[in-house]
Design an enzyme around this catalytic site. Sequence first.
Site, PDB file in Angstrom:
ATOM      1  CE1 TYR A 145      -2.767  -3.295   0.789  1.00 59.52           C
ATOM      2  CE2 TYR A 145      -4.384  -1.557   0.723  1.00 59.52           C
ATOM      3  CZ  TYR A 145      -4.077  -2.895   0.675  1.00 59.52           C
ATOM      4  OH  TYR A 145      -5.063  -3.815   0.496  1.00 59.52           O
ATOM      5  CE  LYS A 192       2.352 -18.224  -0.681  1.00 58.52           C
ATOM      6  NZ  LYS A 192       1.588 -19.485  -0.645  1.00 58.52           N
ATOM      7  CG  ASP A 225      -1.299 -20.503   0.831  1.00 52.99           C
ATOM      8  OD1 ASP A 225      -0.944 -20.656   2.018  1.00 52.99           O
ATOM      9  OD2 ASP A 225      -0.592 -20.836  -0.131  1.00 52.99           O
ATOM     10  CG  ASP A 249      -7.947  -4.197   1.988  1.00 56.87           C
ATOM     11  OD1 ASP A 249      -9.134  -4.174   2.338  1.00 56.87           O
ATOM     12  OD2 ASP A 249      -7.495  -3.494   1.074  1.00 56.87           O
TER      13      ASP A 249
END
Length: 498
Positions: A145, A192, A225, A249
């Site tokens: 972001y 991740k 995931d 988000d």
Amino acid sequence: MTPIVAQQHPTAARAARSAARVPVTVAFGDGIGPEIMKASLKVLLEAGAGIALEPIEIGEHVYRDGHTAGITPESWDGLRRTKVFYKAPITTPQGGGFKSLNVTVRKTLGLFANVRPSVAYHPFVATKHPGMDVVIVRENEEDLYAGIEHRQTDEVYQCLKLISRPGCERIARYAFAYARAHGRRKVTCFTKDNIMKLTDGLFHRVFDEVAAEYPEIDNEHWIVDIGAAKLADTPQAFDVIVMPNLYGDVLSDVAAQIAGSVGLAPSANIGEHCAMFEAIHGSAPRRAGQDVANPSGLLLAGAMMMAHIGQPEVAERVHNAWLATIEDGVHTYDIFKDGVSRRKVGTMAFADAVIERLGRAPRTLRPAAYASDAKPFAVPRATPRPPARKELVGIDVFVHATKPAEELAREMQTAANDLFALTMITNRGVKVWPNGLPETFCTDHWRCRYLAKPGKQFNKAMALELLAHLTWQGIDFVKTEHLFTFDGEPGYSLGQGQ
Ligand code: NAD
């Protein structure tokens, strides 16, 4: 259900104690914003909120008037003075040149922690997950972001993912402090880091460090995931989940929707100096002006705000009347279900139904108890650390070219010398030289790595000479990254195949 309290703002708490009305900046926003804000304020004021509203204009027409972030300089002054922002959703105009107001406000005011509770209201609101009660603590300032994006070649665009140690530390500390203050038992981290070993790896590592300071709270880490799949399937397995900005988000919307509706979920954006309270949903332009939107997300965000400014009894009164309304089956269209709901109402009628129930507690759902269930806590800070020993050991040169890897390697090797060598070329991160495979699809964007030879040193003057050489060779380099070690540890990914 655990009440949703952020930490108390000390200035605001003092003001509340002296019975003064606390100044609050309020923005009515776009689309359904004005309707749900009017409805929410009506409930808060009827419940006895001691607030002095200072309205500001933000959003679509402010963008159109030439303010690229949808907010005027005067509004910043007001926000910095009140330090509390109650904000309805806005519409971000499509197209280039417009910056996200939300991201700008969060980053400019340092609102690093985004607290998003998702609660199921079974059996009164249809949900696949009765008993769901998850709080997502989303890092709010970093990650992808930053908005730093570049087109580098005909074919390749990039977006920088920036993660800082203080950013990780503050959000991890906030998640554990929140869990402790609210009697929550577990904090889970999603990253991740099996792929992004440096950026997400840092987030995970700092999470583990902070977790060790909270031995009474369980902690665990999931790869995002499979963690997301588990959250969608068995949200009861989670309590507080902390994650970097993008995952937070996406997954906070998923969590809100599977709990019941995005229209129900509030959020608090907390910083050291200021705080902003809003619904998690957007301005739903298709529903605007029809008096149908659900004001619950914004109203519950208002309850979080009342607790934040030192008026937890108002927060509790509002939240309990809201729970009683939901239990009585008075529902807006988005959660209305035949057989469960009793009366379908519009935005303002819903607010009036909540007002009628002020002073009542829910009969089946767990009442909110803001004053007793949550202890105020200070906004955590990052621990200062001494700088590491930083050493330049090489350079990655990114090149725009449409030629085979072997040919590019021959050209790039002419820039090497007896102090540093071309050690590898990758294409989109896959090693294509030396020993590449013919099956690898290559774009026009190559990373060429030069490293100091064993026992030799690399420096910035050598980097400049190298680039000068490439310029004379006609090589179209589009970006460079210096390769540093920090206290002897490589500060760069090693690349596939190494
Ligand atoms: P959205 O959240 O505005 O709406 C998506 C759908 O969800 C709506 O069509 C509606 O069916 C439902 N919905 C949302 N809120 C509801 C409510 N309170 N009551 C009943 N139903 C509700 O998402 P979008 O359509 O993708 O975005 C619309 C605009 O909002 C865009 O311009 C976007 O940039 C902006 N946005 C603003 C914020 C914010 O200001 N915080 C957040 C997200 C999106």
